[in-house]
Motif scaffolding. Structure first.
Motif, PDB file in Angstrom:
ATOM      1  N   HIS A   1       0.832  -1.204   0.000  1.00 42.61           N
ATOM      2  CA  HIS A   1       0.000   0.000   0.000  1.00 42.61           C
ATOM      3  C   HIS A   1       0.871   1.260   0.000  1.00 42.61           C
ATOM      4  O   HIS A   1       0.510   2.275  -0.607  1.00 42.61           O
ATOM      5  CB  HIS A   1      -0.942   0.014   1.199  1.00 42.61           C
TER       6      HIS A   1
ATOM      7  N   LEU B   1      -1.574  -7.061  -4.103  1.00 41.40           N
ATOM      8  CA  LEU B   1      -2.411  -6.706  -2.963  1.00 41.40           C
ATOM      9  C   LEU B   1      -3.601  -7.646  -2.827  1.00 41.40           C
ATOM     10  O   LEU B   1      -3.992  -8.015  -1.709  1.00 41.40           O
ATOM     11  CB  LEU B   1      -2.894  -5.258  -3.091  1.00 41.40           C
TER      12      LEU B   1
ATOM     13  N   GLN C   1      -7.530   0.049   3.938  1.00 49.27           N
ATOM     14  CA  GLN C   1      -7.616   0.233   2.491  1.00 49.27           C
ATOM     15  C   GLN C   1      -8.456   1.464   2.140  1.00 49.27           C
ATOM     16  O   GLN C   1      -8.117   2.224   1.225  1.00 49.27           O
ATOM     17  CB  GLN C   1      -8.228  -1.011   1.843  1.00 49.27           C
TER      18      GLN C   1
ATOM     19  N   ALA D   1      -6.321   4.534   2.828  1.00 48.79           N
ATOM     20  CA  ALA D   1      -5.233   4.634   1.848  1.00 48.79           C
ATOM     21  C   ALA D   1      -5.746   5.114   0.491  1.00 48.79           C
ATOM     22  O   ALA D   1      -5.073   5.876  -0.209  1.00 48.79           O
ATOM     23  CB  ALA D   1      -4.543   3.282   1.700  1.00 48.79           C
TER      24      ALA D   1
ATOM     25  N   GLY E   1      -1.590   6.201   2.491  1.00 51.47           N
ATOM     26  CA  GLY E   1      -0.920   4.902   2.481  1.00 51.47           C
ATOM     27  C   GLY E   1       0.586   4.995   2.518  1.00 51.47           C
ATOM     28  O   GLY E   1       1.275   4.050   2.905  1.00 51.47           O
TER      29      GLY E   1
END
Length: 300
Positions: A189, A221, A260, A263, A269
Motif C-alpha cells: 500500500h 495486494l 484500504q 489509503a 498509504g
C-alpha cells in the motif's frame, strides 16, 4: 546576565535533545509493538517480570531503528536539504551538526548493543540482524523490485521472533505467517500511494517505483489481502480457544478494509504509522481486537 546565559544554554540543550529524539522518528515506533505479540499470545501478559523484559525489548528495538535513521540522515544530508519537507529534519536543518549526530549515534548504538546482550543473547543477535537488514535495505535492497517489500516483511518477523525469545516460548508459525502477510500488505500500500503521488506530478527519489506498475501492485495486494484474512482465520480455527477466537475475525477484516479505505480516499498509504495514530475508527478497532483476544485467552 549569568542567569540569562544559563537559561539560553538550557534551552539550547533541550532543543538539541528534542532534535535527537525527532531524528529517531518516534512516530515509527508503533511498528515495534509487535514485540509484545509473543507475550500476549503465550498467556504471559500479566507476568510482571516478563512484561518488564518485553517492554525493555520494545525500547531497544526503537533504539536500533533510531540508529538507522541517524545513519540515513547523515548520509542523505545534501538530498534532504534540497527536499521541501525533509529539509526540516534536525540534521538537514542544522539544528544538529554532523559531528553531534555521529557522536550521539556512537553512544546510542553502544548502549543499545550492551543492554541487549545483558537482556538476552539471542535477542541481541536478532536486534543486530534487524539493524544490518535495515541498513542493507536503506542502501541496496530497497532498489530491488519485490525484494524491497519482502525485506520490510522480514524486519517485522524479526521483531515478532525477538519478542517470543524474550518470553522463552515456541515461535508460532501462524504468528510468523500473519506477520509476513500483514507487513507486505502495508508495504505494498505504501508503494501504491507513492506511485499515485508520482502520477499526480510529485517528484520522488525512489527509483524502484519505475519497476512497478499499478496492475502489478493491485494483483499482489489482492493475493496478500485475501491470504492475510485466511491465515488469521486458520490460526483461530487451530487455537486452543478456537470457538471463541473465531469471534475476533471480524475485527481483522474491518481493520484491513478500513486501512484500504483510508489509503484510497485520503492518500495516506505512504505513511502507515500516521494512519495507525490518527484514524479513530481504526484505533478503536485495534483496541477492541486486543481486548477481545486478551479476554478470550486469559479469562475464558
Amino acid at each position: 546576565m549569568l542567569q540569562e546565559k544559563v537559561l539560553i544554554q538550557q534551552k539550547g540543550i533541550i532543543s538539541l535533545l528534542k532534535g535527537f529524539i525527532k531524528t529517531m522518528r518516534p512516530k515509527q515506533w508503533t511498528k515495534n509493538l509487535l514485540v509484545f505479540a509473543g507475550l500476549i499470545f503465550s498467556n504471559n501478559l500479566f507476568d510482571a517480570p516478563l512484561l518488564r523484559t518485553t517492554t525493555l525489548g520494545f525500547l531497544l528495538f526503537c533504539m536500533f531503528s533510531g540508529c538507522v535513521y541517524f545513519i540515513n540522515d547523515i548520509i542523505d544530508l545534501e538530498k534532504d536539504r534540497a527536499h521541501p519537507k525533509k529539509c526540516k529534519r534536525p540534521i538537514a536543518s542544522g539544528l544538529i551538526s554532523v559531528k553531534q549526530a555521529i557522536f550521539f549515534l556512537m553512544i546510542l548504538f553502544t548502549v543499545t548493543i550492551v543492554t541487549s546482550f545483558q537482556l538476552n543473547t539471542v535477542f541481541a543477535y536478532l536486534g543486530i540482524a534487524y539493524f544490518v537488514l535495515i541498513i542493507l535495505y536503506s542502501f541496496q535492497l530497497k532498489h530491488i523490485v519485490i525484494l524491497d517489500v519482502m525485506t520490510i516483511a522480514i524486519g517485522f518477523v524479526l521483531r515478532a521472533v525477538a519478542g517470543a525469545v524474550l518470553v522463552n516460548v515456541r515461535i508460532s508459525p501462524w504468528l510468523l505467517l500473519c506477520t509476513i502477510l500483514l507487513s507486505m500488505f502495508l508495504a505494498l500500500h505504501k508503494r501504491k500511494s507513492e506511485m499515485k503521488l508520482v502520477a499526480n506530478g510529485q517528484k520522488t527519489t525512489r527509483k524502484i517505483l519505475e519497476e512497478y506498475t499499478p496492475e502489478l501492485i493491485n494483483d499482489m495486494l489482492h493475493i496478500v489481502t485475501s491470504s492475510t484474512v485466511m491465515a488469521y482465520s486458520l490460526y483461530t480455527f487451530n487455537s486452543h480457544n478456537s470457538i471463541y477466537m473465531m469471534a475476533t475475525i471480524p475485527f481483522v477484516i474491518y481493520g484491513i478494509f478500513r486501512y484500504q479505505y483510508i489509503a484510497h480516499t485520503r492518500d495516506m498509504g505512504e505513511n502507515p504509522e500516521l494512519i495507525l495514530l490518527s484514524d479513530k475508527p481504526l484505533i478503536v478497532d485495534i483496541l477492541l481486537w486486543v481486548a477481545s483476544c486478551v479476554w478470550i485467552l486469559y479469562f475464558m
